[in-house]
Each structure stands twice: as C-alpha cells, then as structure tokens.
Design an enzyme around this catalytic site. Structure first.
Site, PDB file in Angstrom:
ATOM      1  N   ARG A  83      79.663  39.978 138.271  1.00 51.08           N
ATOM      2  CA  ARG A  83      80.161  40.895 136.895  1.00 51.08           C
ATOM      3  C   ARG A  83      80.428  40.173 135.864  1.00 51.08           C
ATOM      4  NH1 ARG A  83      80.732  45.931 140.151  1.00 51.08           N
ATOM      5  NH2 ARG A  83      80.324  45.410 142.250  1.00 51.08           N
ATOM      6  N   HIS A 231      79.841  48.995 149.543  1.00 50.71           N
ATOM      7  CA  HIS A 231      80.884  48.030 150.286  1.00 50.71           C
ATOM      8  C   HIS A 231      81.675  48.741 151.087  1.00 50.71           C
ATOM      9  CE1 HIS A 231      84.247  45.333 150.124  1.00 50.71           C
ATOM     10  NE2 HIS A 231      83.727  44.549 149.175  1.00 50.71           N
TER      11      HIS A 231
END
Length: 554
Positions: A83, A231
């Site tokens: 990210r 996730h």
C-alpha cells in the site's frame, strides 16, 4: 491540501498533452478520466475467473475482457508495504514501511524507513490528484499509520472511512483480530464505531457510491476502494453462506491441480508439470482427519463467498458510475495486495497461543458468522497462488505475484494476458499521466523522493510491449527474506523450512514454480544478482531483522 503549480492536462481520448495553469484545471477537469482503484486483501493469483479460478467473479472478468489483465504484476509479500508503494510509486523501505509495524524488530526501530507508518518523504497520489482538482475518496483498509497525523485526511483524501489496522471482524461487533489489537475506524479523521448492519465489503462500496453521487458531475473523481476481504477472519453475510457448499470437499490438492490445468488452457502456463509441488510442511489432503477436512473445506467455502461478494460490490460501484454518467470516462484498476494468505490466524506472531480457541466460536455450524475466526491455511492458499511457490509473507512468486486488471478509456483491449513485467510502483505514475499531472521535485516546500515506477500508458494504449527495459533489476525484501529478478532470472533467499536459508537461482521462464535451483550451474550469474540485490539494499537503507520472524535463517 491546496497547492497550485503548473499542470499538464491530458486530452484523454488521444493522450495528447497541452500546458495549462492550475486555475484552468478546474475548467478542463471534466475532460480528465475518473479513476477507480480497487484493492483486494490477500486474494490469490487464481482466485478469480480471469486466471482460471472457479470462484464466480463476473464483474472482474468483464473488466478484464474489456481491457487488459497482467500475468507478471509484482507487489510486496504483505499489505502495508504494498500500500505504501501503491500511493507513492517508491520502494516501501524508503517511505516508512521497511517492515510491518506489528513485526518490527528492536534493531529496526528508530531507523529511517522503518517508522511503521507512511512518511512525508514522498508526495502521494491522492495529494497530487486533489491539488489538480480531483475529488479524492477512500473507503476500507488504510494500515499506513495510527496517529491522527498519519490519517488518510493528511495524505490527500477529501473523504475517508477507514479501518486503520491490518484486520478485524468484518461485522459490526468489531471483534479484534488478535489480542491487544482492537480495530480502529475513522471517518474523515474522527474515530467512529461501525453501524449495526455493517459488513465490510458492502459498507465500503456503499461509502464510495455515496461520495461519487454527491460529487458535481463536472469534477473528476479518484476513488480508492480498499477492501478488507478476503483477509481472515473469514466472514460473509448469512445470505452468502451456502454459495459454495460442498464445492471444496475434494480438497486443496485437487483444487490446485484443477487451477493449474486451467492456466495451461489459458496459455498462462506451458505445462502443468511446471507448477511447484506441495511443500513438505503442508500435509496432503488425505492425511487430514475427516473433522479437519470438514473444517478446512468449510473455511474455503466462506473464502470463495467473500471473493464473490467483493466482486458483486465492484459491480455495484460500476453501476453507480454508469448511473451518474461517469463510467465511459472512468479508468478502473484492480489489484490484490499480495499472494493468498497461508498462515492460520493462530500461527500469526501477534497472536498468543490458545487465544483463538479461547475467544472464538469456531464450531463448524458457526464458521463465517460473528464470533468465528476461521482461516484457510496453507493448502488452500497454495491453490490460490498456483502454479507458484508459497504464498503471502514470502518473496517467492506465490507471495509477490498478483492479478492486475486495467480497463477504461485509452486502454486497448487484449484477449491475451499481458506478460510485460509491471510492479505496484508503476500505478502512481500511470494514473498521474492519465490525469495530466506532473510529479514535483518539491511539495509544500519540502524536497520529495522521485517516483521509481514507470508509466504503463504506452503499453495500455497498445503502443509499447513493455514498461521496463529488459535489464531492469527488481528487488524484494521483507522479514529478512531477499530476492532480485532481472529478465527471466531470479535469485532468492528464503528462511528454512520454507526455503534453504541460502541464495538460490531460478530461470522463471523455464521454471515458474521455482523448483530447479541453478545456483551450482551458474555461480557467476547468481553472484551478479546478489550484488544487484546488495545495491538495492544500500539504496533503500534496508536493515535486516536481528532475528528471523518466520522460520530459521542461515
């Protein structure tokens, strides 16, 4: 953050460039594309239809069919480093995320580049788009800093609703992922609690929909939709729980074979025998007890439903763009932040022994619902990363090679997968070019690091076959494990028992599964790649951990 500087505004239909001032940018804004940047969390290479997976992903598949899908797109092995590179175009070691905040070793704490949060050594993509007249918005996983000064609002987002940490319950109960790891949510910089009907993927897509609908139609939009799915803990709304019932009873060995064969049919793999074998530390499916198989298959059913639900929410945002008259002028990018997750939650270093069993309702009948904390584990993750070796956390191909889909105006559709090597660092320069923004050397009176990635625009337009020169060196490091790719050759050093804890050499063109170590046959080539990695480490200020975090070092 308001800042005026000379801009280059792209006439998007032709990618022709004309110089204009920042004030004129507002007038010309509606000629620039909207941008929808979508990130899945821990979704594997083959966990979607475009690369042969059985999970139903019609919206992603359609985007790929209308645009381009990339088969050699690289990320970091875990989320925060990826990210950081996504939003800066710079290697994660240089912008504060040299390692995960949660897993910093004592010898890394206080070292520049290991702050554990995104720093202002770089200017971010949303800052530059915001300054140039875009309405910038983000919903989902941030994981780039906890302090208010590290909030998305401080990095260029007009609107944000984010979870700051790495994982949590996907429901409104806000159950923590690990002990002493409570989820923190912020809405435009203010800490909030999730609403009663909260389910992560649905809610984040709804936020983006609302903000797009409220943006004036003559103002371009940059929407960053950072899903926390799939996730773990694996959760899905009740209406989705039965979607894949019985689908995975054959086990992960069978699924990996099936997906590998599909990759061969799609032309993404020359031969199924080139796939990496099941590692020795992963038991074969038939070695599990009937109870273990039932729990494991059920976890994969929920995971698949999470991916399909994510895809449905992508479709929902696309429908909003169409309803608002924006879709035909919207560039859509989709990536996963790393390979599929092969570590069971209870094996995570931040989870204390016995905590998951004590604090979770992991009865078979409750898996996927509130109170449960299921994970897929390494077997299913290796099906998700087929045909590659290993999974998330590792610098093997299974950990760092992810799907990339690009679709929209200016993108030449390609039926065949794009095989050019690309990286997550290439996304920022690509989006800046299509938005007509030139990255500055200084930002708000401070010198900033230059972008390392390269624009993919010529390739997207069909005017180039590659993004990077053939001799480009691509370096990787996380948790002390190291790799460098140059051309078809890759040198890597992975801790035992997952690797040999020594440098190995692979030819990825002939051996995508990284099974045939050629170090003894080509010692000079291996040394050249090791030397290149050392240069990469020196440039990035890499500090290897004083103790292995996963496995054993040399």
């Amino acid at each position: 953050m308001t800042r005026f500087f000379p801009l280059l505004i792209a006439a998007w239909a032709t990618f022709g460039l004309m110089a204009v001032s920042a004030q004129a940018a507002d007038v010309a804004a509606n000629s620039r594309p909207n941008i929808l940047l979508i990130v899945a969390d821990d979704m594997g290479y083959t966990d979607w239809g475009g690369f042969g997976g059985e999970i139903h992903t019609p919206n992603l598949d359609k985007l790929a069919a209308q645009g381009q899908k990339f088969s050699q797109f690289y990320t970091a092995p875990t989320c925060s480093p990826t990210r950081a590179m996504l939003l800066t175009g710079i290697d994660h070691h240089q912008v504060g995320m040299g390692s995960m905040l949660e897993l910093l070793r004592p010898n890394q704490i206080g070292v520049p580049g290991y702050e554990g949060h995104l720093t202002h050594q770089a200017v971010t993509l949303p800052e530059l788009l915001q300054d140039s007249g875009y309405r910038t918005m983000m919903a989902g996983k941030w994981h780039l800093g906890l302090d208010p000064a590290q909030d998305p609002t401080q990095f260029g987002f007009d609107q944000s609703y984010v979870m700051l940490l790495g994982a949590a319950s996907h429901f409104s109960d806000e159950a923590p992922y690990a002990p002493n790891y409570p989820p923190i949510y912020r809405h435009n910089g203010k800490q909030v609690h999730t609403p009663e009907n909260f389910y992560s993927s649905n809610f984040y897509a709804d936020q983006i929909d609302t903000w797009i609908s409220k943006t004036p139609t003559d103002q371009p939009v940059f929407a960053y939709l950072a899903f926390t799915a799939p996730h773990d803990p694996l959760h899905v709304p009740d209406a989705w729980l039965e979607r894949y019932r019985g689908k995975y009873d054959g086990g992960y060995d069978q699924l990996r074979r099936t997906r590998t064969e599909q990759l061969v049919e799609l032309g993404l793999l020359a031969d199924a025998d080139l796939a990496a074998p099941l590692p020795a530390h992963v038991p074969a499916w038939h070695e599990l007890t009937a109870t273990q198989q039932a729990q494991s298959a059920r976890a994969m059913e929920i995971y698949a439903a999470m991916v399909e639900n994510l895809d449905a929410n992508v479709g929902k945002v696309i429908a909003t763009l169409k309803r608002e008259g924006r879709y035909d002028n919207t560039l859509v990018m989709f990536i996963s932040d790393n390979g599929a997750n092969g570590i069971m939650l209870q094996q995570n270093p931040i989870v204390t022994p016995g905590w998951v069993a004590e604090k979770s309702d992991n009865r078979l009948s409750n898996l996927g619902r509130k109170g449960s904390r299921p994970s897929t584990g390494p077997g299913w993750a290796l099906a998700g990363t087929a045909p590659f070796a290993l999974h998330k956390l590792f610098i093997s191909e299974g950990g760092v090679r992810s799907p990339l889909v690009v679709s929209g105006p200016g993108v030449q559709p390609s039926a065949a997968p794009v095989t050019a090597i690309t990286t997550v660092r290439d996304i920022m320069p690509t989006l800046l070019e299509v938005a007509g923004v030139t990255p500055p050397d200084e930002y708000q009176g401070q010198k900033v690091l230059p972008i390392e990635g390269r624009s993919m625009v010529p390739l997207l337009k069909g005017e180039a076959a590659t993004v990077h020169p053939a001799d480009t060196e691509f370096g990787f490091e996380l948790f002390g494990m190291q790799a460098l790719r140059k051309g078809d050759w890759k040198a890597s050093n992975i801790n035992r028992p997952f690797g040999t804890a020594s440098w190995q050499l692979f030819n990825l063109a002939e051996d995508p599964g990284e099974t045939n170590d050629l170090a003894a046959e080509h010692p000079q080539r291996l040394q050249q790649l090791i030397d290149a990695w050392l240069r990469y480490a020196q440039r990035g200020g890499i500090v290897l951990p004083d103790k292995p975090i996963f496995g054993e070092g040399s």
